[in-house]
Design a protein around this motif. Structure first.
Motif, PDB file in Angstrom:
ATOM      1  N   ALA A  68       0.974  -1.041   0.298  1.00 25.59           N
ATOM      2  CA  ALA A  68       0.455  -0.235  -0.164  1.00 25.59           C
ATOM      3  C   ALA A  68       0.709   1.278   0.257  1.00 25.59           C
ATOM      4  CB  ALA A  68      -0.613   0.357   1.536  1.00 25.59           C
ATOM      5  N   ALA A  69       0.531   1.956  -0.673  1.00 32.18           N
ATOM      6  CA  ALA A  69       1.279   3.482  -1.155  1.00 32.18           C
ATOM      7  C   ALA A  69       0.828   4.099  -0.395  1.00 32.18           C
ATOM      8  CB  ALA A  69       1.670   3.603  -2.281  1.00 32.18           C
ATOM      9  N   ILE A  70       0.535   5.268   0.479  1.00 26.64           N
ATOM     10  CA  ILE A  70       0.587   6.530   0.993  1.00 26.64           C
ATOM     11  C   ILE A  70       0.539   7.749   0.717  1.00 26.64           C
ATOM     12  CG2 ILE A  70       0.198   7.992   3.166  1.00 26.64           C
ATOM     13  CD1 ILE A  70       0.724   5.399   5.240  1.00 26.64           C
ATOM     14  N   ALA A  71      -0.439   8.099  -0.411  1.00 28.91           N
ATOM     15  CA  ALA A  71       0.027   9.544  -1.269  1.00 28.91           C
ATOM     16  C   ALA A  71      -0.979  10.206  -0.801  1.00 28.91           C
ATOM     17  CB  ALA A  71      -0.864   8.539  -2.020  1.00 28.91           C
ATOM     18  N   CYS A  72      -0.009  10.830   0.796  1.00 32.39           N
ATOM     19  CA  CYS A  72      -0.972  11.732   1.215  1.00 32.39           C
ATOM     20  C   CYS A  72       0.240  12.382   1.946  1.00 32.39           C
ATOM     21  CB  CYS A  72      -2.671  11.945   1.670  1.00 32.39           C
ATOM     22  SG  CYS A  72      -2.630  12.393   2.387  1.00 32.39           S
ATOM     23  N   ASN A  73       0.946  13.126   1.492  1.00 32.46           N
ATOM     24  CA  ASN A  73       2.245  14.241   2.104  1.00 32.46           C
ATOM     25  C   ASN A  73       1.909  14.224   4.003  1.00 32.46           C
ATOM     26  OD1 ASN A  73       4.557  15.111   0.809  1.00 32.46           O
ATOM     27  ND2 ASN A  73       2.733  15.393  -0.364  1.00 32.46           N
ATOM     28  N   THR A  74       0.598  14.604   4.158  1.00 32.58           N
ATOM     29  CA  THR A  74      -0.341  14.572   6.112  1.00 32.58           C
ATOM     30  C   THR A  74      -0.551  13.567   6.283  1.00 32.58           C
ATOM     31  OG1 THR A  74      -1.430  16.321   5.081  1.00 32.58           O
ATOM     32  CG2 THR A  74      -2.457  15.303   6.934  1.00 32.58           C
ATOM     33  N   ILE A  75      -0.088  12.038   6.110  1.00 43.44           N
ATOM     34  CA  ILE A  75      -0.693  10.984   6.420  1.00 43.44           C
ATOM     35  C   ILE A  75       0.528  10.469   6.163  1.00 43.44           C
ATOM     36  CG2 ILE A  75      -1.711   9.086   5.756  1.00 43.44           C
ATOM     37  CD1 ILE A  75      -3.790  10.093   4.709  1.00 43.44           C
ATOM     38  N   SER A  76       1.701  11.145   5.836  1.00 47.68           N
ATOM     39  CA  SER A  76       2.988  10.429   5.739  1.00 47.68           C
ATOM     40  C   SER A  76       3.705  10.537   6.901  1.00 47.68           C
ATOM     41  CB  SER A  76       3.603  10.482   4.682  1.00 47.68           C
ATOM     42  OG  SER A  76       2.926   9.756   3.285  1.00 47.68           O
ATOM     43  N   THR A  77       3.332  11.940   7.488  1.00 54.32           N
ATOM     44  CA  THR A  77       3.627  12.198   8.743  1.00 54.32           C
ATOM     45  C   THR A  77       3.656  11.875   9.567  1.00 54.32           C
ATOM     46  OG1 THR A  77       2.351  13.790   9.002  1.00 54.32           O
ATOM     47  CG2 THR A  77       3.586  14.771   7.998  1.00 54.32           C
ATOM     48  N   ILE A  78       2.602  10.235  10.019  1.00 53.72           N
ATOM     49  CA  ILE A  78       2.704   9.670  11.193  1.00 53.72           C
ATOM     50  C   ILE A  78       2.685   8.196  10.648  1.00 53.72           C
ATOM     51  CG2 ILE A  78       0.973  11.888  12.252  1.00 53.72           C
ATOM     52  CD1 ILE A  78      -1.006   9.049  11.224  1.00 53.72           C
ATOM     53  N   HIS A  79       3.141   7.838   9.987  1.00 49.98           N
ATOM     54  CA  HIS A  79       3.072   6.953   9.388  1.00 49.98           C
ATOM     55  C   HIS A  79       4.028   5.094   9.698  1.00 49.98           C
ATOM     56  CE1 HIS A  79       7.568   7.810   8.002  1.00 49.98           C
ATOM     57  NE2 HIS A  79       7.681   6.120   8.177  1.00 49.98           N
ATOM     58  N   LYS A  80       4.321   6.018  10.640  1.00 50.80           N
ATOM     59  CA  LYS A  80       5.601   4.761  11.229  1.00 50.80           C
ATOM     60  C   LYS A  80       3.830   4.267  12.770  1.00 50.80           C
ATOM     61  CE  LYS A  80      10.037   6.954  11.850  1.00 50.80           C
ATOM     62  NZ  LYS A  80      11.200   7.357  12.672  1.00 50.80           N
ATOM     63  N   ARG A  81       2.923   4.981  12.859  1.00 48.42           N
ATOM     64  CA  ARG A  81       1.942   4.342  13.915  1.00 48.42           C
ATOM     65  C   ARG A  81       1.894   3.337  12.480  1.00 48.42           C
ATOM     66  NH1 ARG A  81      -1.972   8.685  16.338  1.00 48.42           N
ATOM     67  NH2 ARG A  81      -2.865   6.668  17.148  1.00 48.42           N
ATOM     68  N   PHE A  82       1.556   2.958  11.618  1.00 50.01           N
ATOM     69  CA  PHE A  82       0.624   1.967  11.107  1.00 50.01           C
ATOM     70  C   PHE A  82       1.975   0.590  10.721  1.00 50.01           C
ATOM     71  CE2 PHE A  82      -0.690   5.868   9.085  1.00 50.01           C
ATOM     72  CZ  PHE A  82      -1.579   5.855   8.939  1.00 50.01           C
ATOM     73  N   ASN A  83       2.956   0.450  11.157  1.00 50.13           N
ATOM     74  CA  ASN A  83       3.447  -0.572  11.087  1.00 50.13           C
ATOM     75  C   ASN A  83       3.752  -2.265  11.739  1.00 50.13           C
ATOM     76  OD1 ASN A  83       6.057   0.934   9.319  1.00 50.13           O
ATOM     77  ND2 ASN A  83       6.974   1.297  11.058  1.00 50.13           N
ATOM     78  N   GLY A  84       3.605  -2.573  11.037  1.00 50.75           N
ATOM     79  CA  GLY A  84       3.385  -4.482  11.889  1.00 50.75           C
ATOM     80  C   GLY A  84       2.051  -3.944  12.265  1.00 50.75           C
ATOM     81  N   LYS A  85       1.037  -3.156  11.804  1.00 53.33           N
ATOM     82  CA  LYS A  85      -0.715  -3.542  12.103  1.00 53.33           C
ATOM     83  C   LYS A  85      -1.423  -4.184   9.914  1.00 53.33           C
ATOM     84  CE  LYS A  85      -1.122   0.060  15.642  1.00 53.33           C
ATOM     85  NZ  LYS A  85      -1.876   0.842  15.744  1.00 53.33           N
ATOM     86  N   LEU A  86      -0.755  -4.356   8.838  1.00 53.09           N
ATOM     87  CA  LEU A  86      -1.242  -4.749   8.133  1.00 53.09           C
ATOM     88  C   LEU A  86      -0.681  -5.424   7.772  1.00 53.09           C
ATOM     89  CD1 LEU A  86      -1.520  -0.868   7.119  1.00 53.09           C
ATOM     90  CD2 LEU A  86      -3.649  -2.919   7.887  1.00 53.09           C
ATOM     91  N   PRO A  87      -0.884  -7.296   6.657  1.00 56.00           N
ATOM     92  CA  PRO A  87      -0.065  -8.032   6.396  1.00 56.00           C
ATOM     93  C   PRO A  87       0.343  -7.365   5.347  1.00 56.00           C
ATOM     94  CG  PRO A  87      -2.328  -8.085   5.772  1.00 56.00           C
ATOM     95  CD  PRO A  87      -1.918  -6.753   7.029  1.00 56.00           C
ATOM     96  N   PHE A  88       0.569  -6.437   4.719  1.00 58.04           N
ATOM     97  CA  PHE A  88       1.677  -5.795   3.705  1.00 58.04           C
ATOM     98  C   PHE A  88       2.620  -4.672   4.239  1.00 58.04           C
ATOM     99  CE2 PHE A  88      -3.097  -4.913   3.713  1.00 58.04           C
ATOM    100  CZ  PHE A  88      -2.500  -3.468   3.745  1.00 58.04           C
ATOM    101  N   PRO A  89       3.903  -4.776   3.182  1.00 57.27           N
ATOM    102  CA  PRO A  89       3.687  -3.586   3.360  1.00 57.27           C
ATOM    103  C   PRO A  89       3.257  -1.881   3.510  1.00 57.27           C
ATOM    104  CG  PRO A  89       5.546  -4.562   1.544  1.00 57.27           C
ATOM    105  CD  PRO A  89       4.051  -5.297   2.417  1.00 57.27           C
TER     106      PRO A  89
END
Length: 266
Positions: A68-89
């Motif tokens: 999954a690509a986070i195609a949003c700069n605003t969301i990307s500023t907190i991207h580390k919060r999604f680590n390990g919560k999904l079965p894909f990078p």
């Protein structure tokens, strides 16, 4: 089984990444979700952004994406919060852009972004870690992403606000490189070029697409054959997505659909 790439954004802006992905990875199928019902994300709290984004990531998870690509700069500023919560990078948009700027060797640049992205300071923090002496001029916009998401690609209001921000940036100091640090902004790149063609406008979406291609290659999941398709979903008005996709030259696209996104709770 051939699995698609998921692309999520707060609205139509992430279609700029889809356009870049089609050029770099024409064989890939893409599932796109834009949460136009809740745009703009840049004016929301971090917790609201996190919950809305997790709801989108769960949507693409149900469609068995391989990345999954986070195609949003605003969301990307907190991207580390999604680590390990999904079965894909999950690939953010800020890191590949910082890598590109570092390789450029830029000593001074401006970041034009939503107010939240500027407030979080991810670009500036990561750039200073790489290049301690770099000068960064931040310029936050409350309204530009909203105007673009409404389809005001050629309106006087959009032109005026771009001109206002470029004048503000140039008033802060001598600058040549400007990061269009909201994926909505490259949709109206011709306005930026019309107002000041002497500046170098950096498109983070293209850098993210290159990073995704490299990661899929390393995972041995890059689709090299055939021509992929694009499915577009949104929580808001679907018509604007077709208008934006056609403007960006996106090919092999099915009719955009309005869907309900399930609320995410932990």
């Amino acid at each position: 089984m051939k699995k698609p790439i998921g692309v999520i954004d707060s609205g139509i802006g992430g279609l700029t990444i889809v356009a870049s992905m089609q050029k770099l990875m024409p064989g890939e199928d893409i599932i796109y979700l834009g949460d136009s019902k809740n745009v703009p994300y840049g004016n929301k709290s971090e917790e609201d952004i996190y919950l809305l984004t997790m709801a989108m990531l769960k949507f693409v998870e149900e469609r068995e994406v391989k990345l999954a690509a986070i195609a949003c700069n605003t969301i990307s500023t907190i991207h580390k919060r999604f680590n390990g919560k999904l079965p894909f990078p999950v690939v953010d948009i800020v890191t590949p852009t910082v890598d590109h700027i570092d390789k450029m060797g830029a000593e001074r640049l401006a970041i034009l972004a939503t107010e939240f992205t500027v407030k979080m300071g991810s670009y500036e923090r990561m750039l200073r870690e790489r290049r301690p002496g770099i000068e960064v001029f931040n310029e936050g916009s409350r309204d530009l992403a909203t105007l673009i998401d409404r389809g005001e690609f050629d309106s006087q209001a959009t032109y005026d606000i771009v001109k206002h921000h470029l004048n503000s940036i140039k008033g802060k100091g001598e600058v040549y490189n400007i990061v269009l640090a909201c994926t909505h902004y490259p949709i109206v790149e011709e306005i930026f070029l019309d107002i000041d063609p002497s500046l170098n406008y950096i498109n983070p979406g293209f850098q993210q697409a290159k990073a995704i291609r490299a990661q899929l290659h390393d995972m041995e999941l890059l689709q090299r054959d055939g021509l992929g398709s694009v499915e577009i979903y949104t929580s808001g008005e679907a018509g604007i997505y077709r208008k934006a996709a056609e403007k960006l030259g996106i090919k092999r696209m099915s009719e955009p659909k309005t869907v309900a996104i399930k609320e995410y709770t932990e």
